[in-house]
Design a protein around this motif. Structure first.
Motif, PDB file in Angstrom:
ATOM      1  N   SER A 166       0.896  -1.281  -0.004  1.00 26.13           N
ATOM      2  CA  SER A 166      -0.010   0.063  -0.001  1.00 26.13           C
ATOM      3  C   SER A 166       0.826   1.227   0.063  1.00 26.13           C
ATOM      4  CB  SER A 166      -0.982   0.083   1.430  1.00 26.13           C
ATOM      5  OG  SER A 166      -1.736   1.101   1.340  1.00 26.13           O
ATOM      6  N   TYR A 167       1.824   1.368   0.720  1.00 28.03           N
ATOM      7  CA  TYR A 167       2.666   2.326   0.908  1.00 28.03           C
ATOM      8  C   TYR A 167       3.621   2.592  -0.437  1.00 28.03           C
ATOM      9  CZ  TYR A 167       2.017   3.303   5.781  1.00 28.03           C
ATOM     10  OH  TYR A 167       1.531   3.478   7.055  1.00 28.03           O
ATOM     11  N   ASP A 168       4.022   1.551  -1.103  1.00 27.89           N
ATOM     12  CA  ASP A 168       4.702   1.435  -2.232  1.00 27.89           C
ATOM     13  C   ASP A 168       3.719   1.851  -3.459  1.00 27.89           C
ATOM     14  OD1 ASP A 168       6.725   0.391  -1.183  1.00 27.89           O
ATOM     15  OD2 ASP A 168       6.440  -1.701  -1.669  1.00 27.89           O
ATOM     16  N   LEU A 169       2.350   1.872  -3.460  1.00 19.08           N
ATOM     17  CA  LEU A 169       1.488   2.296  -4.512  1.00 19.08           C
ATOM     18  C   LEU A 169       1.172   3.631  -4.067  1.00 19.08           C
ATOM     19  CD1 LEU A 169      -0.842  -0.604  -4.798  1.00 19.08           C
ATOM     20  CD2 LEU A 169       1.192   0.090  -6.384  1.00 19.08           C
ATOM     21  N   GLY A 170       1.850   4.337  -3.139  1.00 18.42           N
ATOM     22  CA  GLY A 170       1.598   5.800  -2.748  1.00 18.42           C
ATOM     23  C   GLY A 170       0.495   6.151  -1.744  1.00 18.42           C
ATOM     24  N   ALA A 171       0.079   5.297  -1.005  1.00 21.92           N
ATOM     25  CA  ALA A 171      -1.041   5.619  -0.265  1.00 21.92           C
ATOM     26  C   ALA A 171      -0.419   6.062   1.119  1.00 21.92           C
ATOM     27  CB  ALA A 171      -1.741   4.261   0.105  1.00 21.92           C
ATOM     28  N   ASN A 172      -0.805   6.952   1.964  1.00 23.44           N
ATOM     29  CA  ASN A 172      -0.388   7.360   3.149  1.00 23.44           C
ATOM     30  C   ASN A 172      -1.056   6.533   4.254  1.00 23.44           C
ATOM     31  OD1 ASN A 172      -3.005   8.124   3.520  1.00 23.44           O
ATOM     32  ND2 ASN A 172      -2.790  10.099   2.630  1.00 23.44           N
ATOM     33  N   GLY A 173      -0.592   7.067   5.645  1.00 29.42           N
ATOM     34  CA  GLY A 173      -1.148   6.268   6.704  1.00 29.42           C
ATOM     35  C   GLY A 173      -2.508   6.112   6.892  1.00 29.42           C
ATOM     36  N   TRP A 174      -3.318   7.032   6.577  1.00 29.38           N
ATOM     37  CA  TRP A 174      -4.759   7.061   6.743  1.00 29.38           C
ATOM     38  C   TRP A 174      -5.249   6.180   5.685  1.00 29.38           C
ATOM     39  CZ3 TRP A 174      -8.592   7.272  10.186  1.00 29.38           C
ATOM     40  CH2 TRP A 174      -9.670   7.597   9.559  1.00 29.38           C
ATOM     41  N   GLN A 175      -4.886   6.412   4.559  1.00 25.63           N
ATOM     42  CA  GLN A 175      -5.516   5.666   3.402  1.00 25.63           C
ATOM     43  C   GLN A 175      -5.096   3.821   3.630  1.00 25.63           C
ATOM     44  OE1 GLN A 175      -3.474   7.753   0.178  1.00 25.63           O
ATOM     45  NE2 GLN A 175      -5.321   8.677  -0.363  1.00 25.63           N
ATOM     46  N   THR A 176      -4.082   3.850   3.952  1.00 25.79           N
ATOM     47  CA  THR A 176      -3.598   2.455   4.306  1.00 25.79           C
ATOM     48  C   THR A 176      -4.547   1.703   5.259  1.00 25.79           C
ATOM     49  OG1 THR A 176      -1.367   2.734   3.738  1.00 25.79           O
ATOM     50  CG2 THR A 176      -1.617   0.882   4.918  1.00 25.79           C
ATOM     51  N   TRP A 178      -7.415   2.794   6.365  1.00 26.21           N
ATOM     52  CA  TRP A 178      -8.785   2.805   5.748  1.00 26.21           C
ATOM     53  C   TRP A 178      -9.336   1.789   5.005  1.00 26.21           C
ATOM     54  CZ3 TRP A 178     -13.216   4.600   7.855  1.00 26.21           C
ATOM     55  CH2 TRP A 178     -14.288   4.507   7.080  1.00 26.21           C
ATOM     56  N   ARG A 179      -8.322   1.489   3.867  1.00 25.95           N
ATOM     57  CA  ARG A 179      -8.467   0.654   2.687  1.00 25.95           C
ATOM     58  C   ARG A 179      -7.885  -0.707   2.784  1.00 25.95           C
ATOM     59  NH1 ARG A 179      -8.032   4.662  -2.610  1.00 25.95           N
ATOM     60  NH2 ARG A 179      -9.916   6.209  -1.650  1.00 25.95           N
ATOM     61  N   VAL A 180      -6.827  -1.109   3.672  1.00 27.88           N
ATOM     62  CA  VAL A 180      -6.301  -2.208   3.634  1.00 27.88           C
ATOM     63  C   VAL A 180      -6.261  -3.001   5.283  1.00 27.88           C
ATOM     64  CG1 VAL A 180      -3.972  -3.189   3.642  1.00 27.88           C
ATOM     65  CG2 VAL A 180      -4.497  -1.468   2.257  1.00 27.88           C
ATOM     66  N   ILE A 181      -6.006  -2.177   6.308  1.00 28.56           N
ATOM     67  CA  ILE A 181      -5.984  -2.803   7.560  1.00 28.56           C
ATOM     68  C   ILE A 181      -7.237  -2.996   8.080  1.00 28.56           C
ATOM     69  CG2 ILE A 181      -5.268  -2.359   9.992  1.00 28.56           C
ATOM     70  CD1 ILE A 181      -3.021  -1.089   8.939  1.00 28.56           C
ATOM     71  N   LEU A 182      -8.273  -1.727   8.054  1.00 25.97           N
ATOM     72  CA  LEU A 182      -9.778  -2.102   8.430  1.00 25.97           C
ATOM     73  C   LEU A 182     -10.478  -2.841   7.873  1.00 25.97           C
ATOM     74  CD1 LEU A 182     -11.488  -0.564  10.584  1.00 25.97           C
ATOM     75  CD2 LEU A 182     -12.132   0.998   8.947  1.00 25.97           C
ATOM     76  N   PRO A 183     -10.495  -3.218   6.457  1.00 26.18           N
ATOM     77  CA  PRO A 183     -11.350  -4.307   5.992  1.00 26.18           C
ATOM     78  C   PRO A 183     -10.881  -5.655   6.652  1.00 26.18           C
ATOM     79  CG  PRO A 183     -10.757  -2.671   4.287  1.00 26.18           C
ATOM     80  CD  PRO A 183     -10.017  -2.241   5.365  1.00 26.18           C
TER      81      PRO A 183
END
Length: 265
Positions: A166-176, A178-183
């Motif tokens: 997620s970070y390699d694709l340009g997402a910041n901490g909040w986006q990671t 919200w879209r990766v960890i939370l699901p």
């Protein structure tokens, strides 16, 4: 072959016997709720819904049930939010992790009467009036360990490569988050919420010590034990059991498959 078949039959019989001993008492109030009871004797000749009608007119029990639901929902929200934040902190920052887990698990491991007395003394020392708020605080402290551990276990099973990707694709901490960890945590959060609500709904000892003028359903039923239960309580028990069975069914149907898929996916 005959020995294996005999052992299978024996184990099935023991299992059935244990199930009957455990669950048969639950059917007594359910069946009794559909018949008139006079002086402790049930009239089995004519089924009736009078107990359920009387339940709708029992304002004290309904008020206690409403207070219980309010406390349970507030406890679920607070425990899931706090449990998630604490699990994320422990998973990301191991500094002080031992002390954190000690603080989280201590109220759950102590006898409820000790936790309730400690909270009662604390509220008196700070001149905080007892109310539904104090009950919510007590229940949240009590169930937090279950929610925290459920979410932490699921969080530790999430592959770190997902976060790194997620970070390699340009997402910041909040986006990671919200879209990766939370699901990936959603099933564990839902499971922890169900456990928290069940424990809060049933908690009596802590509630008795920190309650104010409003009482929850377990406390109300505890007080009614001295005078005996009215027939409408059988109807209440039947409805609560039905709600519990439906909740367990939904949990098994929607949560367990997701958790299994999450571990294998």
């Amino acid at each position: 072959m005959n020995t294996m078949r005999l052992s299978t039959i024996l184990l099935a019989a023991i299992t059935a016997l244990v199930a009957i001993l455990l669950y048969s008492p639950l059917f007594v109030p359910i069946v009794s709720s559909f018949f008139v009871i006079n002086h402790g004797q049930a009239d089995w000749s004519t089924p009736t819904l009078s107990a359920y009608i009387a339940l709708t007119e029992n304002t004290d029990v309904l008020a206690a049930l409403r207070a219980t639901l309010i406390v349970g929902l507030c406890t679920v929200v607070l425990s899931v939010v706090c449990g998630t934040l604490l699990a994320l902190y422990y998973h990301s920052h191991r500094a002080g992790g031992g002390a954190l887990q000690f603080i989280v698990f201590l109220p759950f491991l102590m006898p409820p009467v000790i936790s309730g007395l400690a909270l009662l003394i604390f509220f008196r020392e700070i001149n905080f009036d007892r109310s539904l708020v104090t009950i919510v605080i007590g229940h949240t402290i009590f169930v937090l360990a279950i929610v925290y551990r459920t979410i932490l276990t699921r969080l530790q099973s999430v592959s770190r490569t997902l976060v790194e990707a997620s970070y390699d694709l340009g997402a910041n901490g909040w986006q990671t988050f919200w879209r990766v960890i939370l699901p990936n945590l959603s099933s564990a959060m839902a499971g922890g919420a169900i456990l928290a609500f069940a424990l809060s709904f049933d908690e009596t000892m802590i509630t008795i010590l920190v309650t104010g003028t409003q009482s929850t359903l377990p406390v109300r039923l505890w007080a009614m034990m001295r005078l005996g239960f009215s027939p409408d309580i059988n109807a209440l028990v039947a409805l609560v059991l039905l709600f519990t069975v439906l909740l367990c069914g939904l949990t098994a149907r929607f949560l367990i498959p997701k958790q299994v898929a999450g571990f294998h996916g």
